[in-house]
Write an enzyme that holds these catalytic residues in place. Sequence first.
Site, PDB file in Angstrom:
ATOM      1  CG  ASP A 136       5.454   3.634   1.889  1.00  0.00           C
ATOM      2  OD1 ASP A 136       5.459   4.220   2.988  1.00  0.00           O
ATOM      3  OD2 ASP A 136       4.446   3.553   1.166  1.00  0.00           O
TER       4      ASP A 136
ATOM      5  CE  LYS B 276      -1.099   5.576   7.745  1.00  0.00           C
ATOM      6  NZ  LYS B 276      -0.684   4.883   6.532  1.00  0.00           N
TER       7      LYS B 276
ATOM      8  CG  PHE C 172      -1.876   1.182   1.213  1.00  0.00           C
ATOM      9  CD1 PHE C 172      -3.000   1.161   0.390  1.00  0.00           C
ATOM     10  CD2 PHE C 172      -1.645   2.312   1.978  1.00  0.00           C
ATOM     11  CE1 PHE C 172      -3.873   2.240   0.339  1.00  0.00           C
ATOM     12  CE2 PHE C 172      -2.517   3.398   1.941  1.00  0.00           C
ATOM     13  CZ  PHE C 172      -3.634   3.353   1.116  1.00  0.00           C
TER      14      PHE C 172
HETATM   15  C1  LIG Z   1      -0.991   5.181   5.142  1.00  0.00           C
HETATM   16  C2  LIG Z   1       0.065   4.786   4.156  1.00  0.00           C
HETATM   17  C3  LIG Z   1       0.279   5.515   2.969  1.00  0.00           C
HETATM   18  C4  LIG Z   1      -0.634   6.636   2.533  1.00  0.00           C
HETATM   19  O1  LIG Z   1      -0.603   7.728   3.380  1.00  0.00           O
HETATM   20  P1  LIG Z   1      -1.705   8.885   3.206  1.00  0.00           P
HETATM   21  O2  LIG Z   1      -1.308   9.904   4.215  1.00  0.00           O
HETATM   22  O3  LIG Z   1      -3.029   8.256   3.464  1.00  0.00           O
HETATM   23  O4  LIG Z   1      -1.603   9.371   1.814  1.00  0.00           O
HETATM   24  C5  LIG Z   1       1.334   5.153   2.169  1.00  0.00           C
HETATM   25  N1  LIG Z   1       2.142   4.125   2.489  1.00  0.00           N
HETATM   26  C6  LIG Z   1       1.964   3.398   3.602  1.00  0.00           C
HETATM   27  C7  LIG Z   1       2.906   2.291   3.919  1.00  0.00           C
HETATM   28  C8  LIG Z   1       0.916   3.693   4.475  1.00  0.00           C
HETATM   29  O5  LIG Z   1       0.716   2.952   5.570  1.00  0.00           O
END
Ligand SMILES: *Cc1c(COP(=O)(O)O)cnc(C)c1O
Length: 409
Positions: free
Chosen positions: A226, A255, A141
Amino acid sequence: MSIQEAQVSRADFDQVMVPNYAPAGFVPVRGAGSRLWDQSGRELIDLSGGIAVNSLGHCHPALVDALTQQANKLWHVSNVFTNEPALRLARKLTEATFADRVFFSNSGAEANEAALKLVRKVASDRFGAQKYEIISALNSFHGRTVFTVNVGGQPKYSEGFGPRPEGISHVPFNDLAAMEAAISERTCAVILEPIQGESGVLPADQAYLEGVRALCDKYDALLVFDEVQSGMGRSGKLFAHELYGVIPDVMSIAKSLGGGFPISAMLTTEEYAKHLAVGTHGTTFGGNPLACAVGEAVLDIINTPQVLDGVTAQGEYLRERLRAIGEPYNLFELVRGKGLLVGAVMSAAYKGQAGALMAAAEREGLLVLVAGPDVIRFAPSLVIDKTDLDEGLARFARAVDAFVSQAQV
Ligand SMILES: *Cc1c(COP(=O)(O)O)cnc(C)c1O
């Protein structure tokens, strides 16, 4: 009655909001530490941390202080100017990581967009237009923009949004042979979550990350981690890749960085950063003084041995207790994760029922998360009190009792 005074409730959601979310039946109005209160005054223990965002719980006094102090000084100046909070936070992030350079943005998806644009630009500048392929993992994701949903490995999020951008392929996570078969001279980057968050709290294997690093070096592809969910102390290290000793070329974070205030960043080295020259990329709100002032306070608190060691210890304790709670019912196949990013995988008899267990927890006054249909996810405050954690676990044990007695096995 003025609009401000008008009573609103959960029912209004279904009338005025785009229906892309299905929020819980109650509306939180106040939070302190790891506790939340809803409109009716009901108190809930929060082990969900706003989906791994409220890294220091709700309304941490140091963050309230950083935000209100900055609110009385300067809110926004645009990127026509730089500002002190952004420079201070960037300085501290580069001191704390492999990176020399920082690009600020506002969400995880945007930090990944910056990372993905950077890797394409680096490859184009250094090797020419044919080196543009991006490899990512199935079930990964990376956000919800059109590009990041397509880089993400969950087709359900990208279907129905028109033609897919080209040059993206997906391989099974933790499968080095599959990566070796997919990577080539045309690959410009590999993007991975060191711990897959949304798809079930699945940590990468040591040999996998090491192997992918070597393959990237062999093919002149950049390695992007990421760490939007796994970063900023959640794993017990400031960044999860430190657990593996595998260093990326580019990293996205978000986050936990703002502890609840929207901020994200893309970090990289001097060598690669120079490819995003003046005018090649930008965003209006990136580097906002309020966001950066809060981010600096978050980093100052989290990046200390006391807090990081506490995350490791509390994470071990949480996993142990969850195993003990599930054991009498054979509820969990396993409980996994790093630090305070924890996933309890439902055993075969309870597959697909993580959502029902989450709902049972809420009835006991406890907020937890799911990560897919089979995994209950915990992402509490990194500084949660032992009493709050124990009270949350007591509520979880009651929820498990209620869930098991009603579950369709
Ligand atoms: C939550 C998340 C995203 C997306 O972040 P947003 O602030 O919702 O755009 C991208 N990568 C990972 C691994 C995430 O957990």
